[in-house]
Each structure stands twice: as structure tokens, then as C-alpha cells.
Design a protein around this motif. Structure first.
Motif, PDB file in Angstrom:
ATOM      1  N   TYR A  40       0.817  -1.227   0.000  1.00  0.00           N
ATOM      2  CA  TYR A  40       0.000   0.000   0.000  1.00  0.00           C
ATOM      3  C   TYR A  40       0.842   1.264   0.000  1.00  0.00           C
ATOM      4  O   TYR A  40       0.316   2.373  -0.069  1.00  0.00           O
ATOM      5  CB  TYR A  40      -0.893   0.018   1.255  1.00  0.00           C
ATOM      6  CG  TYR A  40      -0.108   0.008   2.549  1.00  0.00           C
ATOM      7  CD1 TYR A  40       0.392  -1.176   3.079  1.00  0.00           C
ATOM      8  CD2 TYR A  40       0.160   1.189   3.231  1.00  0.00           C
ATOM      9  CE1 TYR A  40       1.134  -1.186   4.247  1.00  0.00           C
ATOM     10  CE2 TYR A  40       0.903   1.189   4.400  1.00  0.00           C
ATOM     11  CZ  TYR A  40       1.379  -0.006   4.900  1.00  0.00           C
ATOM     12  OH  TYR A  40       2.116  -0.011   6.054  1.00  0.00           O
ATOM     13  N   CYS A  41       2.168   1.129   0.085  1.00  0.00           N
ATOM     14  CA  CYS A  41       3.023   2.285   0.420  1.00  0.00           C
ATOM     15  C   CYS A  41       3.607   2.941  -0.827  1.00  0.00           C
ATOM     16  O   CYS A  41       4.191   2.273  -1.682  1.00  0.00           O
ATOM     17  CB  CYS A  41       4.157   1.831   1.340  1.00  0.00           C
ATOM     18  SG  CYS A  41       5.264   3.190   1.772  1.00  0.00           S
ATOM     19  N   GLY A  90      10.347   5.355   4.527  1.00  0.00           N
ATOM     20  CA  GLY A  90      11.396   4.354   4.680  1.00  0.00           C
ATOM     21  C   GLY A  90      11.480   3.770   6.105  1.00  0.00           C
ATOM     22  O   GLY A  90      10.591   3.926   6.916  1.00  0.00           O
ATOM     23  N   THR A  91      12.581   3.122   6.317  1.00  0.00           N
ATOM     24  CA  THR A  91      12.821   2.484   7.601  1.00  0.00           C
ATOM     25  C   THR A  91      14.128   3.013   8.180  1.00  0.00           C
ATOM     26  O   THR A  91      15.207   2.519   7.820  1.00  0.00           O
ATOM     27  CB  THR A  91      12.894   0.946   7.438  1.00  0.00           C
ATOM     28  OG1 THR A  91      11.715   0.487   6.790  1.00  0.00           O
ATOM     29  CG2 THR A  91      13.015   0.256   8.792  1.00  0.00           C
ATOM     30  N   ALA A 123      10.278   3.161  13.407  1.00  0.00           N
ATOM     31  CA  ALA A 123      10.879   1.830  13.258  1.00  0.00           C
ATOM     32  C   ALA A 123       9.813   0.806  12.899  1.00  0.00           C
ATOM     33  O   ALA A 123       8.677   0.908  13.359  1.00  0.00           O
ATOM     34  CB  ALA A 123      11.561   1.422  14.560  1.00  0.00           C
ATOM     35  N   ASN A 124      10.170  -0.153  12.070  1.00  0.00           N
ATOM     36  CA  ASN A 124       9.285  -1.288  11.865  1.00  0.00           C
ATOM     37  C   ASN A 124       9.485  -2.221  13.054  1.00  0.00           C
ATOM     38  O   ASN A 124      10.621  -2.398  13.506  1.00  0.00           O
ATOM     39  CB  ASN A 124       9.647  -2.013  10.572  1.00  0.00           C
ATOM     40  CG  ASN A 124       9.310  -1.176   9.355  1.00  0.00           C
ATOM     41  OD1 ASN A 124       9.322   0.042   9.427  1.00  0.00           O
ATOM     42  ND2 ASN A 124       9.025  -1.828   8.256  1.00  0.00           N
ATOM     43  N   GLN A 149       0.247  -1.176  12.702  1.00  0.00           N
ATOM     44  CA  GLN A 149      -0.807  -1.256  11.672  1.00  0.00           C
ATOM     45  C   GLN A 149      -2.001  -2.109  12.093  1.00  0.00           C
ATOM     46  O   GLN A 149      -3.128  -1.659  12.038  1.00  0.00           O
ATOM     47  CB  GLN A 149      -0.288  -1.756  10.312  1.00  0.00           C
ATOM     48  CG  GLN A 149       1.085  -1.240   9.878  1.00  0.00           C
ATOM     49  CD  GLN A 149       1.274   0.255   9.956  1.00  0.00           C
ATOM     50  OE1 GLN A 149       0.338   0.976  10.239  1.00  0.00           O
ATOM     51  NE2 GLN A 149       2.474   0.755   9.751  1.00  0.00           N
ATOM     52  N   ASP A 186       1.628   3.161  15.438  1.00  0.00           N
ATOM     53  CA  ASP A 186       0.815   3.558  14.277  1.00  0.00           C
ATOM     54  C   ASP A 186      -0.134   2.426  13.937  1.00  0.00           C
ATOM     55  O   ASP A 186       0.305   1.271  13.798  1.00  0.00           O
ATOM     56  CB  ASP A 186       1.704   3.730  13.034  1.00  0.00           C
ATOM     57  CG  ASP A 186       2.372   5.071  12.941  1.00  0.00           C
ATOM     58  OD1 ASP A 186       2.220   5.885  13.861  1.00  0.00           O
ATOM     59  OD2 ASP A 186       3.063   5.294  11.915  1.00  0.00           O
ATOM     60  N   ILE A 188      -3.468   1.299  11.183  1.00  0.00           N
ATOM     61  CA  ILE A 188      -4.191   1.605   9.942  1.00  0.00           C
ATOM     62  C   ILE A 188      -5.562   0.950  10.030  1.00  0.00           C
ATOM     63  O   ILE A 188      -5.670  -0.199  10.476  1.00  0.00           O
ATOM     64  CB  ILE A 188      -3.424   1.047   8.714  1.00  0.00           C
ATOM     65  CG1 ILE A 188      -2.221   1.948   8.402  1.00  0.00           C
ATOM     66  CG2 ILE A 188      -4.334   0.951   7.500  1.00  0.00           C
ATOM     67  CD1 ILE A 188      -1.441   1.521   7.165  1.00  0.00           C
ATOM     68  N   LEU A 219      -6.622   3.826   5.699  1.00  0.00           N
ATOM     69  CA  LEU A 219      -5.801   3.355   4.579  1.00  0.00           C
ATOM     70  C   LEU A 219      -6.107   4.195   3.336  1.00  0.00           C
ATOM     71  O   LEU A 219      -7.269   4.328   2.944  1.00  0.00           O
ATOM     72  CB  LEU A 219      -6.094   1.875   4.283  1.00  0.00           C
ATOM     73  CG  LEU A 219      -5.305   1.300   3.109  1.00  0.00           C
ATOM     74  CD1 LEU A 219      -3.814   1.230   3.419  1.00  0.00           C
ATOM     75  CD2 LEU A 219      -5.830  -0.070   2.730  1.00  0.00           C
ATOM     76  N   GLU A 222      -3.057   4.450  -2.624  1.00  0.00           N
ATOM     77  CA  GLU A 222      -2.148   5.326  -3.369  1.00  0.00           C
ATOM     78  C   GLU A 222      -1.981   4.801  -4.794  1.00  0.00           C
ATOM     79  O   GLU A 222      -1.775   3.603  -4.987  1.00  0.00           O
ATOM     80  CB  GLU A 222      -0.765   5.355  -2.691  1.00  0.00           C
ATOM     81  CG  GLU A 222      -0.761   5.918  -1.290  1.00  0.00           C
ATOM     82  CD  GLU A 222      -0.926   7.435  -1.264  1.00  0.00           C
ATOM     83  OE1 GLU A 222      -0.885   8.053  -2.343  1.00  0.00           O
ATOM     84  OE2 GLU A 222      -1.094   7.988  -0.160  1.00  0.00           O
TER      85      GLU A 222
HETATM   86  C1  LIG Z   1       5.949   5.565   5.711  1.00  0.00           C
HETATM   87  S1  LIG Z   1       5.875   4.709   7.226  1.00  0.00           S
HETATM   88  C2  LIG Z   1       7.493   4.823   7.829  1.00  0.00           C
HETATM   89  C3  LIG Z   1       7.722   3.980   9.082  1.00  0.00           C
HETATM   90  C4  LIG Z   1       7.916   2.505   8.914  1.00  0.00           C
HETATM   91  N1  LIG Z   1       8.557   2.132   7.725  1.00  0.00           N
HETATM   92  C5  LIG Z   1       6.602   1.778   9.023  1.00  0.00           C
HETATM   93  O1  LIG Z   1       6.121   1.256   8.035  1.00  0.00           O
HETATM   94  O2  LIG Z   1       6.098   1.731  10.123  1.00  0.00           O
HETATM   95  C6  LIG Z   1       4.979   5.789   8.321  1.00  0.00           C
HETATM   96  C7  LIG Z   1       3.552   5.410   8.458  1.00  0.00           C
HETATM   97  O3  LIG Z   1       2.849   5.715   7.258  1.00  0.00           O
HETATM   98  C8  LIG Z   1       1.879   4.731   7.086  1.00  0.00           C
HETATM   99  N2  LIG Z   1       1.420   4.668   5.694  1.00  0.00           N
HETATM  100  C9  LIG Z   1       2.178   4.500   4.605  1.00  0.00           C
HETATM  101  N3  LIG Z   1       1.389   4.435   3.490  1.00  0.00           N
HETATM  102  C10 LIG Z   1       0.101   4.569   3.912  1.00  0.00           C
HETATM  103  C11 LIG Z   1      -1.172   4.559   3.253  1.00  0.00           C
HETATM  104  N4  LIG Z   1      -1.254   4.358   1.937  1.00  0.00           N
HETATM  105  N5  LIG Z   1      -2.295   4.716   3.995  1.00  0.00           N
HETATM  106  C12 LIG Z   1      -2.210   4.888   5.342  1.00  0.00           C
HETATM  107  N6  LIG Z   1      -1.030   4.881   6.031  1.00  0.00           N
HETATM  108  C13 LIG Z   1       0.113   4.728   5.326  1.00  0.00           C
HETATM  109  C14 LIG Z   1       2.643   3.485   7.468  1.00  0.00           C
HETATM  110  O4  LIG Z   1       1.829   2.387   7.653  1.00  0.00           O
HETATM  111  C15 LIG Z   1       3.383   3.921   8.697  1.00  0.00           C
HETATM  112  O5  LIG Z   1       2.697   3.659   9.871  1.00  0.00           O
END
Ligand SMILES: C[S@@+](CC[C@H](N)C(=O)[O-])C[C@H]1O[C@@H](n2cnc3c(N)ncnc32)[C@H](O)[C@@H]1O
Ligand code: SF4
Length: 409
Positions: A40-41, A90-91, A123-124, A149, A186, A188, A219, A222
Motif C-alpha cells: 500500500y506504500c 522508509g525504515t 521503526a518497523n 498497523q 501507528d 491503519i 488506509l 495510493e
Molecule cells: C511511511 S511509514 C514509515 C515507518 C515505517 N517504515 C513503518 O512502516 O512503520 C509511516 C507510516 O505511514 C503509514 N502509511 C504508509 N502508506 C500509507 C497509506 N497508503 N495509507 C495509510 N497509512 C500509510 C505506514 O503504515 C506507517 O505507519
């Protein structure tokens, strides 16, 4: 709004520098590496296979430290103290703890810093162990934000997360044992196939882990992600708007009952001290410098963004050039609109400098509540208004008479 080509961004405009003093200033460090990409990212992040098998992580800390020096020089002599540093991705924990600490040390060497400097690392849950957390704490990191999530394996599978349901709980326990007082999770909601019971289980598990901060995001599908392709092909349903509103309301009820108060639409904290001050700085549209590939920055109405690819980024900073891909200078109208769009999201309330009849309409429509009947009145979004925040912002922007005299162009 004036869009200018990157080639002309050699220094910050004088108008932006004139606004630097006295405005809270933060530094964001983007770490554009992930072990795998979640479906989803759409963030600017790269796996080793995206980079043709090359591991670019090892040169990254040095490149980031170079940009920090360039930033310090570009801000001139009157730079305010840095109040917050945020490592996001990123991470970030794809780097060694010592590398993150070396980047933080470069910030502390180049800039004055506030005595209560907040330093957050995202952090993951499966990317850190107790040793790494000990090193981050000893190196000056004050806050951790774990991407949990969901607590359900089926939901994590749809999101293509790499960790198991219990990993976030273990990560929070290790973070507390390493001495971190401020830990966030975090979540979702609205993942295709997620049920109300799944969402309840995720909230319950997050609260049981005992963080002092929780973020919950709907969510977003994207474009150009694997998830978007699955939805387009009819393999997965699109999140339903009514379900998203119901999940949000439920999260707010459950988190409030557990002692977490909302302070921004998607963020809840146990106390004022548990709020993420770096994100609060964004919502107040204060100033920040984004370090790293694709990072965005804002100082005094000038916004700019870095080149996206780690190779182009490294080459630019190695040559002593700001790695800027583009920039824009916001006019008065755009600055007011930004302030409203961000300000309405905050639970502390926002001043409505618009005609009393429009304020009355927003109250009568059940979208805002009065915090203080001052001049201008201060209001906060009602629960209904929180689901319609962008609509409220649009009505406020449309009703705003631009305060030309009070804003520098
Ligand atoms: C980009 S991530 C960076 C931190 C780490 N890599 C992670 O995944 O937890 C930051 C937050 O954005 C959320 N995120 C990224 N894409 C998303 C989307 N399409 N919809 C909702 N949340 C999103 C991620 O799930 C995460 O909790
Ligand atoms: S781990 Fe975080 S940044 Fe990396 S792909 Fe997944 S959501 Fe995006």
C-alpha cells in the motif's frame, strides 16, 4: 504561488531568511530504505533489488551529514535552535544505530539545539532488537514510533507487512526496558477485508502494549501501488467511506476511554508531554529542513523538495550542492489556505477570523464548537466535523478576507 526551476535554488530567498528567527525549527531526516515494500506504500523508499542489488545504506549517513552542513550554511548566522529531530522513512532502523546517532551528532554539532530536544525514530517492529534500542537511547533518541498497523495476521497479510501480530507489543516492551518514556504505535484502519472485530482487536492490542501515543490512519489507496492494482482489477474492494467514519469514531471512543486524548485528527496522546512535538511543528506550519532523498522543507513561505533517488542525492551533496529538485514560494492566499488546512486539525482549537454569520453557520451545521468567544472566536471541530475536516477548511478559506498587511509576500 511561484514555481522556480531547481537550478536557481542556490540559497534561501531573503524573504524566507527574514522569518527564521523566533519560529520553532525542526529537522526531518528521511531514510529511504526498506527490507521490502509494503503493497500500500507510495513513500520514497528503495529495497536492495530496486537499487539493482546494491546496498546504498552504508554511504547514506555520510551524505546526510554533508547536507546538514550545507543546510547550516544556507540558513545564515541567525538560525534558531533546533527543537525537534525526526528520523522517518522508509525504515530509519535499516541503518545501524551508530549511523543514526552520527547523523544526530552532526545536527548537534552544526546547530544550536533546545535543552529539551525531542528526537524521534520511526521503526518497523521487526527491525529493532533490544541492543539497537539501548544504543539509540544512549545516543540521544528520546522517542520511538513503531508501525504496528494491525493485530490481525490476515490484515497484515493484505498490507504485505513483514512482521507478525505480536512484534509491535514486543517492540514496545523492549523500548520501555531500554528507558524510552515516549513510545508511539501507528495503526491503519479500513484495510480491505478488515472487520469491526479486527479493528477492535488492534485497538485492544495497541492499548495493552501501553504506549503513551497512538496514531490511527485510514488506509489510502495510493496510485501506482500493488494495492491500487489489486483494487483496480476487482481483486480487493475499495475502503468504504461509511466504514472508515465508523472505525474512526470507534477508535476515538476506545482510545479516550483508555486515557488517550486526541490532539490532532489522527493522533492521540496520554498527556500533553506525550504529544509528538515535531508533528505539531508541521501542523502549526512552522519551519523545518528535510534532509535526505525526496525530503521536503519549509522556511518562511518557501518550500522545496530534494531529488528522489539516493544516487542523485549522494552525487549532489558530495559536490557541495544543495540536492534540491524544485521549490515554490507561497503567496499570501496560499499561506492562509495552508494555515487553515493544518490548523483545523488541532484539538487545541483555531481562531476563526471570518464573518460571524459564517461562524454561526458552521456551529449550526454541527461542524465546530466554540472554545472561546474572543475576537476572533476560537473553535474546535466537533466529532462530525472531524470526519469532514477538509470541507470545514474549504468553507473557512472561502470566507477568509486575506490579511494582506499582516503577511509578508
Ligand atoms: C511511511 S511509514 C514509515 C515507518 C515505517 N517504515 C513503518 O512502516 O512503520 C509511516 C507510516 O505511514 C503509514 N502509511 C504508509 N502508506 C500509507 C497509506 N497508503 N495509507 C495509510 N497509512 C500509510 C505506514 O503504515 C506507517 O505507519
Ligand atoms: S516499511 Fe514503512 S516505509 Fe517501508 S514500504 Fe512499508 S510502510 Fe512504506
Amino acid at each position: 504561488m511561484t514555481l522556480l526551476p531547481a537550478a536557481r535554488f542556490e540559497a534561501l530567498p531573503r524573504s524566507a531568511l527574514a522569518e527564521v528567527v523566533g519560529v520553532p525549527f525542526g529537522i526531518y531526516v528521511h531514510v529511504p530504505f526498506c527490507a521490502s515494500r509494503c503493497g500500500y506504500c507510495a513513500f520514497n523508499t528503495y529495497t536492495t533489488s530496486d537499487l539493482g542489488g546494491r546496498d546504498l545504506r552504508r554511504g547514506y549517513a555520510e551524505a546526510a551529514r554533508r547536507e546538514i552542513s550545507l543546510a547550516r550554511a544556507a540558513l545564515g548566522p541567525d538560525v534558531p535552535p533546533v527543537s525537534t529531530v525526526f528520523f522517518g522513512g522508509g525504515t530509519p532502523t535499516a541503518l545501524e544505530p551508530a549511523e543514526l546517532v552520527s547523523i544526530l551528532a552532526a545536527v548537534q554539532a552544526e546547530f544550536p539545539t533546545a535543552p529539551d530536544l525531542e528526537v524521534t525514530v520511526e521503526a518497523n517492529p521487526d527491525s529493532v532488537d533490544r541492543r539497537a534500542l539501548d544504543e539509540l537511547r544512549a545516543g540521544g533518541v528520546t522517542r520511538l514510533s513503531f508501525g504496528m498497523q494491525s493485530a490481525r495476521a490476515a490484515v497484515l497479510a493484505v498490507l504485505e507487512r513483514s512482521h507478525t501480530p505480536g512484534a509491535a507489543t514486543r517492540a514496545v516492551r523492549d523500548a520501555h526496558a531500554a528507558g524510552f518514556e515516549h513510545v508511539s504505535l501507528d495503526l491503519i484502519y479500513g484495510t480491505p477485508g478488515e472487520t469491526d472485530a479486527d479493528w477492535q482487536a488492534s485497538l485492544d492490542a495497541a492499548i495493552a502494549a501501553d504506549p503513551d501515543h497512538v496514531s490511527a490512519y485510514a488506509l489510502t489507496i495510493e496510485p501506482r501501488t500493488r494495492l491500487a492494482a489489486q483494487v483496480r482489477r476487482g481483486l480487493l474492494p475499495e475502503p468504504d467511506e461509511d466504514v472508515l467514519v465508523r472505525r474512526y469514531d470507534h477508535a476515538d471512543d476506545v482510545l479516550a476511554a483508555a486515557g488517550y486524548g486526541w490532539y490532532e485528527l489522527s493522533n492521540w496522546a496520554r498527556s500533553a508531554g506525550a504529544r509528538c512535538r515535531h508533528n505539531v511543528l508541521y501542523w502549526h506550519n512552522h519551519h523545518w529542513w528535510g534532509i535526505g532523498p525526496g525530503a521536503h522543507s519549509h522556511v518562511g513561505g518557501t518550500r522545496w523538495w530534494n531529488v528522489a533517488h539516493p544516487d542523485t542525492y549522494a552525487a549532489s551533496v558530495a559536490a557541495g550542492r544543495l540536492p534540491v529538485a524544485g521549490h515554490e514560494t507561497l503567496d499570501v492566499g496560499a499561506r492562509v489556505a495552508e494555515r487553515v488546512l493544518l490548523g483545523v486539525r488541532l484539538a487545541d482549537g483555531f481562531a476563526l477570523d471570518i464573518s460571524p454569520s459564517v461562524v454561526r453557520e458552521l456551529i449550526d451545521d454541527g461542524l465546530v464548537q466554540i472554545v472561546e468567544w474572543g475576537d476572533p472566536p476560537v473553535v474546535v471541530l466537533s466529532r462530525r466535523g472531524r470526519s469532514l475536516a477538509d470541507l470545514v477548511a474549504r468553507r473557512v478559506i472561502d470566507a477568509t478576507v486575506l490579511p494582506v498587511a499582516s503577511l509578508r509576500p
